[in-house]
Design an enzyme around this catalytic site. Structure first.
Site: not given
Ligand code: NAP
Ligand code: GLV
Length: 309
Positions: A224, A272
């Site tokens: 983000r 994005h």
């Molecule tokens: P997820 O499965 O919820 O994983 C989040 C990870 O971040 C987990 O390993 C979590 O730790 C860690 N985390 C959360 N808070 C933290 C903190 N304070 N300190 C250290 N580590 C922390 O999320 P995801 O599905 O992988 O997606 C991650 C993010 O990518 C989304 O929230 C979104 O913002 C972004 N995204 C962007 C796009 C794009 O097109 N640019 C697309 C999809 C997603 P734990 O494992 O210990 O819970």
């Molecule tokens: C995209 O930014 C997502 O959160 O999947």
């Protein structure tokens, strides 16, 4: 029984038609034309406007068209107690894997330098360190970060990851919480941010963090825009502490035409697109999640709101 769909731009009708074919038991309507508000039981949304969701008095669940839910939690008038289901799936993970590998390899193989040399018709060979000597750090080891870390390790990179809780990932050095933060940063020559946006992670990519990276590190932010303190990044790029950045996400999207990142020689801007959810692939996940939710079955994508992501 109806559901409303909110997406931005020209893709609304594509989404509505797909969701209607996947969930024929519902009347699927667009956010702009919701019909009777009390009939709306589910809202499938990307960036709902503040105060928008509270207009539906019988909402049973909110579905995020995204892995992140920060765009929903940002609504100060969000109806409390309504479950939120995020969207995950192999398509999302594969797209992010491609994006992260593409941009890590781009920095590792010095593509920006070769492009500059080509523009000057200059033949500038140079020996690249092997991937095993390139240290990559992934912030966030969830669905997307863990997969990217595994894939980069498979390519041969020396990969570490950082998360909130302890993790074990084969071939990846893992660090957790405050205690592991500085050691993780000190070894990250290419840093990839895949954290969710929460109060703990907002502004985490700031001057203090950049100073803890090896001099000349690269940054890839595909999480983000609000993770970055833009002025600190610009200063770190100008001082050479950060040698280059790939940014997919921004404080304001679309990125305003006068934003300095557009024309910064060390920055690559993408709009994005790292991993988008489309109605064909994401729609199936959303429909399956809604069916499990309605049937009272376990929904792994149901968000634990006490964690906030
Ligand atoms: P997820 O499965 O919820 O994983 C989040 C990870 O971040 C987990 O390993 C979590 O730790 C860690 N985390 C959360 N808070 C933290 C903190 N304070 N300190 C250290 N580590 C922390 O999320 P995801 O599905 O992988 O997606 C991650 C993010 O990518 C989304 O929230 C979104 O913002 C972004 N995204 C962007 C796009 C794009 O097109 N640019 C697309 C999809 C997603 P734990 O494992 O210990 O819970
Ligand atoms: C995209 O930014 C997502 O959160 O999947």
């Amino acid at each position: 029984m109806s559901l409303v769909i909110r997406v931005l731009g020209a893709r609304s009708e594509w989404w509505r038609e797909h969701m209607q074919s996947l969930l024929p038991e519902f009347e699927c309507r667009l956010w702009e034309d919701p019909g009777p508000l009390e009939a709306v039981e589910y809202a499938i949304v990307w960036r709902p406007p503040a105060g928008g969701l509270k207009q539906f008095p019988n909402l049973k669940a909110i579905v995020s068209i995204g892995a992140g839910i920060d765009h929903i939690l940002a609504d100060p008038e969000l109806p409390r107690g309504v479950p939120i289901i995020r969207t995950t799936g192999s398509d999302l993970t594969e797209r992010m894997r491609e994006y992260v590998c593409l941009h890590v390899l781009r920095f590792h193989r010095r593509l920006p330098e070769h492009e500059e040399a080509q523009s000057l018709h200059e033949w500038r060979p140079g020996i690249n360190p092997p991937a095993s000597e390139r240290k990559v750090g992934i912030m966030g080891l969830g669905n997307l970060g863990a997969d990217a870390a595994r894939t980069l390790a498979m390519i041969g990179f020396d990969v570490a990851g950082w998360s909130r809780g302890e993790k074990t990932i084969e071939g990846v050095a893992t660090y957790a919480g405050e205690a592991g933060f500085d050691a993780f940063l000190a070894r990250s020559e290419i840093l990839v941010c895949l954290l969710p946006l929460t109060e703990a992670t907002r502004g985490i990519l700031d001057a203090a963090l950049f100073a803890k990276l090896p001099k000349g590190a690269f940054l890839i932010n595909c999480a983000r825009g609000q993770h970055v303190v833009d002025a600190d990044l610009l200063a770190a790029l100008d001082s050479g502490q950060i040698a280059g950045a790939t940014l997919d996400v921004f404080h304001q999207e679309p990125l305003p035409a006068d934003n300095p990142f557009w024309s910064h020689p060390k920055v690559l801007v993408t709009p994005h697109v790292a991993s988008l959810i489309d109605p064909v692939t994401g729609g199936k996940m959303i429909a399956a999640n809604l069916r499990r939710f309605i049937a009272g079955q376990d929904v792994p994508d149901l968000v634990d709101l006490s964690k906030g992501y």
